[in-house]
Design a protein around this motif. Structure first.
Motif, PDB file in Angstrom:
ATOM      1  N   ALA A  80       0.828  -1.208   0.000  1.00 12.57           N
ATOM      2  CA  ALA A  80       0.000   0.000   0.000  1.00 12.57           C
ATOM      3  C   ALA A  80       0.865   1.262   0.000  1.00 12.57           C
ATOM      4  O   ALA A  80       0.457   2.290  -0.542  1.00 12.57           O
ATOM      5  CB  ALA A  80      -0.920   0.004   1.218  1.00 12.57           C
ATOM      6  N   ASN A  81       2.046   1.183   0.589  1.00 13.36           N
ATOM      7  CA  ASN A  81       2.920   2.359   0.669  1.00 13.36           C
ATOM      8  C   ASN A  81       3.899   2.467  -0.485  1.00 13.36           C
ATOM      9  O   ASN A  81       4.306   3.569  -0.837  1.00 13.36           O
ATOM     10  CB  ASN A  81       3.699   2.356   1.987  1.00 13.36           C
ATOM     11  CG  ASN A  81       2.807   2.682   3.159  1.00 13.36           C
ATOM     12  OD1 ASN A  81       1.845   3.420   3.036  1.00 13.36           O
ATOM     13  ND2 ASN A  81       3.135   2.121   4.306  1.00 13.36           N
ATOM     14  N   THR A  82       4.336   1.347  -1.044  1.00 15.45           N
ATOM     15  CA  THR A  82       5.392   1.401  -2.053  1.00 15.45           C
ATOM     16  C   THR A  82       4.956   0.885  -3.421  1.00 15.45           C
ATOM     17  O   THR A  82       5.689   1.050  -4.381  1.00 15.45           O
ATOM     18  CB  THR A  82       6.612   0.575  -1.611  1.00 15.45           C
ATOM     19  OG1 THR A  82       6.217  -0.806  -1.470  1.00 15.45           O
ATOM     20  CG2 THR A  82       7.174   1.073  -0.293  1.00 15.45           C
ATOM     21  N   GLY A  83       3.826   0.238  -3.511  1.00 15.09           N
ATOM     22  CA  GLY A  83       3.429  -0.395  -4.758  1.00 15.09           C
ATOM     23  C   GLY A  83       3.883  -1.841  -4.764  1.00 15.09           C
ATOM     24  O   GLY A  83       4.947  -2.166  -4.250  1.00 15.09           O
ATOM     25  N   ALA A  84       3.085  -2.712  -5.323  1.00 16.14           N
ATOM     26  CA  ALA A  84       3.370  -4.141  -5.281  1.00 16.14           C
ATOM     27  C   ALA A  84       4.379  -4.534  -6.352  1.00 16.14           C
ATOM     28  O   ALA A  84       4.295  -4.086  -7.492  1.00 16.14           O
ATOM     29  CB  ALA A  84       2.085  -4.938  -5.481  1.00 16.14           C
ATOM     30  N   SER A  85       5.343  -5.351  -5.935  1.00 18.98           N
ATOM     31  CA  SER A  85       6.294  -5.953  -6.869  1.00 18.98           C
ATOM     32  C   SER A  85       6.846  -7.211  -6.219  1.00 18.98           C
ATOM     33  O   SER A  85       6.708  -7.407  -5.013  1.00 18.98           O
ATOM     34  CB  SER A  85       7.439  -4.992  -7.217  1.00 18.98           C
ATOM     35  OG  SER A  85       8.315  -4.864  -6.134  1.00 18.98           O
ATOM     36  N   GLN A  87       9.939  -8.037  -5.781  1.00 19.99           N
ATOM     37  CA  GLN A  87      11.144  -7.801  -4.996  1.00 19.99           C
ATOM     38  C   GLN A  87      10.969  -6.730  -3.922  1.00 19.99           C
ATOM     39  O   GLN A  87      11.939  -6.232  -3.376  1.00 19.99           O
ATOM     40  CB  GLN A  87      12.307  -7.375  -5.913  1.00 19.99           C
ATOM     41  CG  GLN A  87      12.802  -8.464  -6.813  1.00 19.99           C
ATOM     42  CD  GLN A  87      11.970  -8.586  -8.077  1.00 19.99           C
ATOM     43  OE1 GLN A  87      11.259  -7.668  -8.448  1.00 19.99           O
ATOM     44  NE2 GLN A  87      12.028  -9.743  -8.717  1.00 19.99           N
ATOM     45  N   MET A  88       9.744  -6.404  -3.569  1.00 20.93           N
ATOM     46  CA  MET A  88       9.531  -5.284  -2.653  1.00 20.93           C
ATOM     47  C   MET A  88      10.026  -5.577  -1.237  1.00 20.93           C
ATOM     48  O   MET A  88      10.316  -4.657  -0.481  1.00 20.93           O
ATOM     49  CB  MET A  88       8.063  -4.869  -2.624  1.00 20.93           C
ATOM     50  CG  MET A  88       7.125  -5.825  -1.973  1.00 20.93           C
ATOM     51  SD  MET A  88       5.464  -5.176  -2.068  1.00 20.93           S
ATOM     52  CE  MET A  88       4.581  -6.481  -1.279  1.00 20.93           C
ATOM     53  N   SER A  89      10.187  -6.830  -0.863  1.00 24.62           N
ATOM     54  CA  SER A  89      10.628  -7.143   0.503  1.00 24.62           C
ATOM     55  C   SER A  89      12.123  -7.436   0.593  1.00 24.62           C
ATOM     56  O   SER A  89      12.634  -7.648   1.686  1.00 24.62           O
ATOM     57  CB  SER A  89       9.847  -8.340   1.042  1.00 24.62           C
ATOM     58  OG  SER A  89      10.165  -9.499   0.288  1.00 24.62           O
ATOM     59  N   ASP A  90      12.823  -7.432  -0.519  1.00 24.28           N
ATOM     60  CA  ASP A  90      14.253  -7.768  -0.511  1.00 24.28           C
ATOM     61  C   ASP A  90      15.092  -6.916   0.447  1.00 24.28           C
ATOM     62  O   ASP A  90      15.946  -7.456   1.142  1.00 24.28           O
ATOM     63  CB  ASP A  90      14.832  -7.696  -1.926  1.00 24.28           C
ATOM     64  CG  ASP A  90      14.373  -8.856  -2.796  1.00 24.28           C
ATOM     65  OD1 ASP A  90      13.761  -9.794  -2.242  1.00 24.28           O
ATOM     66  OD2 ASP A  90      14.615  -8.815  -4.018  1.00 24.28           O
TER      67      ASP A  90
END
Length: 162
Positions: A80-85, A87-90
């Protein structure tokens, strides 16, 4: 309601208040409930916990379900804050391990220290902020975190053997 509650609510971010309440709830669950003691028993020695009458399969499954629900909630908030992808949790993988190690929790399980984990998170936040101010490259930051993890594990291993 007292005035200090209103003042504290207006000056502290809501996310900080929610995090403190969740951490307090987790600490109470782990240290003062039968389920929390069962989690710690299974983490220390699953065979001994089974012999002591703990339903180890149920406890293990419940912990995995709780972990999955919390991870999915974190993923939804992050997306919700960064946009879904994909690799977003890397960037958070090494940090999460570092916080647990710095906080004094055993990597093998069975010993949890919530206040230590909070302290480890604050220390890591200060370290990352310092490295960012010094304009250190992300790869070098990860090397520093990795060396810090190895150092803490080596020092903790020496202390437990004696």
């Amino acid at each position: 309601s007292p005035d200090w509650v209103l003042i504290a609510y207006l000056t502290l971010p809501v996310l900080a208040i929610v995090c403190v309440l969740l951490a307090a709830g987790a600490a109470l669950l782990l240290h003062y409930t039968m389920f929390g003691r069962s989690i710690q028993a299974v983490g220390q020695n699953i065979r001994a916990a089974n012999l002591a009458g703990v339903h180890t399969t149920r406890v293990t499954m419940a912990v995995y379900v709780i972990s999955g629900v919390l991870a999915s909630m974190a993923g939804v908030l992050l997306a919700a804050n960064t946009g879904a992808s994909l690799q977003m949790s890397d960037p958070y993988l090494l940090n999460s391990v570092a916080v647990v190690v710095l906080g004094g929790s055993l990597m093998a399980g069975g010993k949890s220290n919530l206040t230590g984990v909070w302290g480890g998170a604050l220390f890591l936040t200060l370290l990352v902020t310092l490295l960012n101010v010094l304009q250190v490259d992300i790869a070098l930051q990860n090397i520093v975190k990795g060396v810090l993890i190895i150092l803490v594990l080596a020092l903790a291993g020496d202390r437990r053997e004696s």
